[in-house]
Design an enzyme around this catalytic site. Sequence first.
Site, PDB file in Angstrom:
ATOM      1  CD  GLU A 265      -2.823  -1.386   0.647  1.00 19.59           C
ATOM      2  OE1 GLU A 265      -3.193  -0.439  -0.834  1.00 19.59           O
ATOM      3  OE2 GLU A 265      -2.771  -2.775  -0.010  1.00 19.59           O
ATOM      4  CG  HIS A 268      -1.070   0.938  -4.605  1.00 16.39           C
ATOM      5  ND1 HIS A 268      -1.587   1.519  -5.731  1.00 16.39           N
ATOM      6  CD2 HIS A 268      -1.788  -0.361  -3.217  1.00 16.39           C
ATOM      7  CE1 HIS A 268      -2.271  -0.275  -6.855  1.00 16.39           C
ATOM      8  NE2 HIS A 268      -1.705  -1.146  -4.898  1.00 16.39           N
ATOM      9  CD  GLU A 293      -1.766  -4.012  -7.707  1.00 18.11           C
ATOM     10  OE1 GLU A 293      -1.637  -5.030  -6.964  1.00 18.11           O
ATOM     11  OE2 GLU A 293      -2.282  -3.130  -7.910  1.00 18.11           O
TER      12      GLU A 293
END
Lengths: 500, 500
Positions: A265, A268, A293
């Site tokens: 995460e 991201h 991704e």
Amino acid sequence: MSEKLEQFQRYLNQMEQYRQIGEQMAWDMQTQTPKKGYGYKIDAITYFSGEKFKIATSEETGKMYEEMSAPEEYDALNDVMKLTVRRGKREYDRNKRIPADFYEEMVRASNISSKVWEEAKQKADYDLFCPHLQKMIDFRRRCMEYMEPDKDIYDTMLDMYEEGMDSATIDRLFSQMKEELVPLFQKIMEKPEPDNRCFAGDYDINSQKELEAYLLSYIGFDKEAGVMGESEHPFTMAFGPGDVRVTNHFSRHDAVDAMFSTIHEGGHAIFEQGINPDYVKTAAVDIGMGMHESQSRFYENILGRNINFWKPVYGKVGEILPQFQKIPLEVFFREINHVRPSFIRTAADELTYCFHIILRYEIEKAIFRDGVNAEELPALWNDKMEELLGIRPQNAAEGILQDMHWSDGSFGYFPTYLLGTIYDGMFLEAMEKDLGNVDTLLAEGRIAEITAWLHEKIHRHGSMRTAAETLREVCGQEVTAEPIIRYFKKKYAEIYGVDA
Amino acid sequence: MSEKLEQFQRYLNQMEQYRQIGEQMAWDMQTQTPKKGYGYKIDAITYFSGEKFKIATSEETGKMYEEMSAPEEYDALNDVMKLTVRRGKREYDRNKRIPADFYEEMVRASNISSKVWEEAKQKADYDLFCPHLQKMIDFRRRCMEYMEPDKDIYDTMLDMYEEGMDSATIDRLFSQMKEELVPLFQKIMEKPEPDNRCFAGDYDINSQKELEAYLLSYIGFDKEAGVMGESEHPFTMAFGPGDVRVTNHFSRHDAVDAMFSTIHEGGHAIFEQGINPDYVKTAAVDIGMGMHESQSRFYENILGRNINFWKPVYGKVGEILPQFQKIPLEVFFREINHVRPSFIRTAADELTYCFHIILRYEIEKAIFRDGVNAEELPALWNDKMEELLGIRPQNAAEGILQDMHWSDGSFGYFPTYLLGTIYDGMFLEAMEKDLGNVDTLLAEGRIAEITAWLHEKIHRHGSMRTAAETLREVCGQEVTAEPIIRYFKKKYAEIYGVDA
């Protein structure tokens, strides 16, 4: 600034404010709304998304896009606004072609289908879900026909998640991966498994959170522009580059899982934090899923599953979670690269994860190209599991029912996960040309140089370029699976001593 | 249902959804928005509060209130909707009388004044703030004249925070308290102070949070209908009875402060959770500040500062915060009732807190009744501190600059804090008539019976009754300070051995 452009920017601002409150309520729902408070949120979300939809699909908005697309307005725009007009108009036109009553029916069916899927998964009862899945297949097929009457249905689906992507390209990429990586996997299976009994233990949740904060900062997450939360499934949400939120989930019995969710995460989030802030309220912040991704997986896998990543920080891990003081780094490294067949995609290791995606891609193609229907899918799923991973699910919950994606009609989404991995192989080779050996950078704690390179080459551009354009710019070539295949062969040759 | 009533309920629903998102963003801003993310929230809040204001003040809304107030519609309504129409119409009419440009100017001046106050407080520089305070006084005076041209200005202010309250009533209550409690305080000052050195220590923040969760559940807070957060100043916010949120602030060096903030905010929250859920989207959930404060203070002071409250739970406190195992309950009890003069209202003990409010009330009256201007206020403040508490602030930061209320024009708010305490004296006596001795109930861990009584008598009614009506119903009499004075005299006679 022309009067029409001013009007368009007021519209963009309005849409952005609706997006902000939608995200805000979704964040709250998923991280802290108490059980008895869901109703208030659902009412507010329903009310405002209805209002937003009315504005976005109004005749007035259509007229505005017409005007902004006319040469006398369009030609005077900068590139960011050109992209915003182009994407906005395409979306408006696509949506306008969908009959309103059909759309409503589809949304309703999709809500029901998601609910039924939850129950079916719990009961491991595919028969319950099967008619709803067939409905979603039929609805999405018709929906794509409305949106892009002249285009192949499955290609339209792929394009929705990664602009410009098509199944001819994915066929080429995935078949090469399958061909090279399945034999590699089979060779690994002949080697002895690492012993992971030393990881059993009781890991304090507050300490795991402390470690999350430490790792996020280490990889380059800006705490003044972000927040950490907790949710059932980890996710990242961006209000804008100045407020990017990540969530995590914690288990007392497994600290490694949360560590890798953190890094995933975090990848991201670092992408979102790095987007040029001038792009806020334009289409240049809507990043394709594959490219997004690629960044989460670059941090999680390419960096996070490299032993050198841990050399500067493993001492700190042991300080925060004392159990790790007794686990040598080498043992930890073997465990985070522990290859084994498993039924559940989200629990798969870096290598077998590829097979889980290839399987889903092949099934989606079978549905939308070969007309395979929902009843035939469990058998197809199980056969493919056996072909790729050598195991056969005992029930549908550990097979076709495991993911929620198809239950609401999100076909074409799965392939983006593996596209991200393929891009990563290419980025890694381009990066090493510029920065030298990544192992050395990591071992010397110079991860900031890696993040700076990614910012410069990828993050700051947002979605001003398609994935294909980015790969051409950054790596000087079209998309290819060869670099990631080289990466896997080299990696597992070192870890498992397999000859590649 | 009539067509007009349907239209009115659509309007109420719309207003409720705007309230939901306003609260949602305020909650996020105050509990977790990162530094660089404030801008997004402020933009969204500004946009939607503007939209809401447009709807609430539109001619159409005015016409709707006219129609709903006409006998053919109004007489057919139930009591809750009657109240909602009455209050809504009054507010609409009041707001309509304020000229739009004056209102905008006032809002702008109030934002500037709040900012200047922050700086002035930091620098302890009253001269910086003085002209802004004078502006706020002038603006609020004119605003009240617009809103209620035929009513006394200060009474209009008081009525805005506690419907039906006026200064004639408060004069009577506060002067009696002053007369009786100042001599009591002076007697206490002649007694030796308790020794509180044993409280010095380093208290783990996560453990303090665990204690907060424990205490909230203990007093009756429903965790499935609420959330705990952290903020600079503790507060309570309700999305509805099913989602009531409390915040707290924590210090490593003082665990007692957070414990009492917990119980105070818990009292507010239990009130909100207890409101009849049918009242959602009506005016019956808008509870007056005095009545609201009566519940937070009942839990914090009447219950929380009673030694018997702690008897069933003090062991648990020591389990969670081991430092308390070495502090006898009796010593803890003396410290949480440690009476001493102090400059800062929010840090004052239960008794001297009353004087801090009386001082502010007298100054507000001096401003709006006697025309005292901002330049004269610091001297007036300091004189009154000396009169009531026997101490004189060394600078404006520990004197007149300490609270933010006046900086944005919230005159008439302070008295509600003490009204709450006065109501508490009355509620305590009424409760003991019904339930018997509260000491016994607390000592036996039967606090659920107390909460159930408060729910039945007060909470579930929301604001269907004014404070005066509630007191008449629950206590059978008009508002009186005598019960709370009796309570204080008895309490401090026992603790300090003063004869009352």
